[in-house]
Motif scaffolding. Structure first.
Motif, PDB file in Angstrom:
ATOM      1  N   GLN A 244       0.432   8.356   0.233  1.00 48.11           N
ATOM      2  CA  GLN A 244       1.851   8.136  -0.071  1.00 48.11           C
ATOM      3  C   GLN A 244       2.523   9.434  -0.496  1.00 48.11           C
ATOM      4  N   SER A 245       1.863  10.200  -1.360  1.00 43.07           N
ATOM      5  CA  SER A 245       2.428  11.482  -1.794  1.00 43.07           C
ATOM      6  C   SER A 245       2.465  12.481  -0.640  1.00 43.07           C
TER       7      SER A 245
ATOM      8  N   SER B 169      12.208   1.879  -2.066  1.00 45.42           N
ATOM      9  CA  SER B 169      11.646   1.837  -3.415  1.00 45.42           C
ATOM     10  C   SER B 169      12.013   0.538  -4.131  1.00 45.42           C
TER      11      SER B 169
ATOM     12  N   GLY C 190       3.934   0.183  -6.369  1.00 40.02           N
ATOM     13  CA  GLY C 190       4.559   1.467  -6.099  1.00 40.02           C
ATOM     14  C   GLY C 190       4.753   1.637  -4.619  1.00 40.02           C
TER      15      GLY C 190
ATOM     16  N   LYS D 277       7.104   5.282  -6.479  1.00 36.78           N
ATOM     17  CA  LYS D 277       5.695   5.627  -6.692  1.00 36.78           C
ATOM     18  C   LYS D 277       5.285   5.395  -8.140  1.00 36.78           C
TER      19      LYS D 277
ATOM     20  N   ASP E 223      -4.050  11.063  -1.669  1.00 37.31           N
ATOM     21  CA  ASP E 223      -2.908  10.202  -1.959  1.00 37.31           C
ATOM     22  C   ASP E 223      -1.969  10.258  -0.754  1.00 37.31           C
TER      23      ASP E 223
ATOM     24  N   THR F 285      -2.243  15.490  -8.864  1.00 36.91           N
ATOM     25  CA  THR F 285      -2.726  14.699  -7.720  1.00 36.91           C
ATOM     26  C   THR F 285      -4.117  15.211  -7.336  1.00 36.91           C
TER      27      THR F 285
ATOM     28  N   GLY G 163       6.959   6.033   0.061  1.00 43.68           N
ATOM     29  CA  GLY G 163       6.560   7.127   0.928  1.00 43.68           C
ATOM     30  C   GLY G 163       6.248   6.676   2.316  1.00 43.68           C
TER      31      GLY G 163
ATOM     32  N   GLY H  67       7.123  11.384 -10.565  1.00 43.21           N
ATOM     33  CA  GLY H  67       6.698  10.155  -9.900  1.00 43.21           C
ATOM     34  C   GLY H  67       5.202   9.972  -9.904  1.00 43.21           C
ATOM     35  N   ALA H  68       4.476  11.087  -9.919  1.00 38.86           N
ATOM     36  CA  ALA H  68       3.009  11.021  -9.916  1.00 38.86           C
ATOM     37  C   ALA H  68       2.427  10.990 -11.325  1.00 38.86           C
TER      38      ALA H  68
END
Length: 266
Positions: free
Chosen positions: A242-243, A103, A112, A74, A240, A236, A115, A42-43
Motif C-alpha cells: 500500500q505504501s 480513504s 486502512g 492508511k 508494505d 516502514t 493506496g 500515515g505510517a
C-alpha cells in the motif's frame, strides 16, 4: 533530473517524531517535504497524527492533499473519517477528491486504505482548447505483477496530465500512425512519457521508491529530458504494498508537474 528528498530523523521517540512531522507538514515551504511528512504520519500508527493530517486536507498544493488523504486512510483511525467527509464535499480537484473517496470507503469499512490502484478510464478525445497530446507508456521493473503496476501508474499520470487545461492523453494501445493522424488533423504538439518503475528499496527501517519518467517528442520520439523523483517514507521496515503504491503515485505526479513546467517553457 533527480530529486532526492531525505526525510526525517528516525531516532526520536514516537511522540516527538509525530510532533516533528506535524510541524514539517504545517510549516515547511517545500510541498515535497510536506508530502513526505504526510506519508510518514500515515505510517506512524499514532492517534496524534490524525489532526495534522486533517488540517493538511486544505493545503495549497494538490499533491500534499492527496498524500494527507491517503495517509488518513492508511492510518486507519476512525477520527479521520469526519474530516475526510467534510473535505471531500468541498474539494474540486478530481485527483484529490478521488483519493479522499477511497480513504473514506476504507475507513467506513473499518480498515486502512488509500493506496489502491484501479484502472484508468479511457481519456476523453482532444477538445477545442487542446494544445498538447501526450502518449504514455509504463515499464515495470518493480518485481511486482504488471497487472498491479501498469494501471496504477497510468491512472496517476493520466489524471495529473488532464488536470491541467490544454492537454489530452492518447488512449492505451494507440499506434504511432493513429497518433500522427490526430496530431496533424488537430495541429497539436505531441509528447511521449515513458515511466519506468524501479524496485522498492527497504533499508534502515525506511521505504524508498523511484519512478523515472523520460520525456520525448511524439510521434518522432526525440528525447527531451528525464525526471526521477525519489521519495522516502520512514517507519516502514517491512514489505508494505500500500505504501509502495502511494509513493509511486506521488513520484509520477511530481514528474508530471515538472513536465508541465518544461512544456510551458518551450
Amino acid at each position: 533530473m533527480t530529486l532526492v528528498l531525505s526525510l526525517i530523523p528516525t531516532r526520536l521517540y514516537a511522540d516527538q517524531r509525530t510532533s516533528y512531522l506535524a510541524d514539517q507538514l504545517r510549516t515547511n515551504e517545500d510541498y515535497r517535504v510536506r508530502t513526505q511528512a504526510a506519508l510518514a504520519l500515515g505510517a506512524s500508527g499514532d492517534d496524534a497524527a490524525t489532526r495534522p493530517l486533517c488540517d493538511a486536507l486544505t493545503d495549497s498544493n494538490a499533491s500534499v492533499k492527496v498524500a494527507a488523504a491517503a495517509a488518513l486512510g492508511k492510518l486507519g483511525k476512525t477520527a479521520g473519517l469526519a474530516c475526510l467527509e467534510r473535505a471531500e464535499g468541498r474539494e474540486q480537484t478530481p485527483a484529490v477528491k478521488s483519493q479522499m473517496q477511497k480513504s473514506i470507503a476504507a475507513l467506513s469499512a473499518g480498515g486502512g486504505g488509500g493506496g489502491g490502484g484501479g484502472g484508468s478510464a479511457a481519456p476523453p478525445p482532444p477538445g477545442a482548447d487542446t494544445k498538447y497530446y501526450v502518449a504514455i507508456e509504463i515499464t515495470n521493473k518493480s518485481g511486482r505483477p504488471e497487472s498491479e503496476i501498469e494501471p496504477l501508474v497510468r491512472a496517476a499520470i493520466q489524471s495529473k496530465i488532464l488536470a491541467k487545461a490544454g492537454y489530452a492523453v492518447a488512449p492505451k494501445g494507440e499506434t504511432v500512425a493513429q497518433g500522427k493522424k490526430i496530431l496533424n488533423g488537430k495541429k497539436l504538439k505531441g509528447f511521449y512519457l515513458l515511466a519506468t518503475v524501479e524496485p522498492a528499496v527497504y533499508q534502515g527501517g525506511n521505504l524508498t521508491q523511484v519512478v523515472r519518467v523520460s520525456m520525448w517528442t511524439y510521434p518522432s520520439k526525440s528525447l527531451q529530458g528525464e525526471f526521477a523523483p525519489k521519495l522516502t517514507q520512514s517507519g516502514t521496515p517491512k514489505k508494505d504494498v500500500q505504501s509502495e503504491n502511494i509513493l509511486m503515485k506521488m513520484c509520477v505526479e511530481n514528474a508530471v508537474e515538472t513536465f508541465h513546467k518544461v512544456v510551458a517553457s518551450l
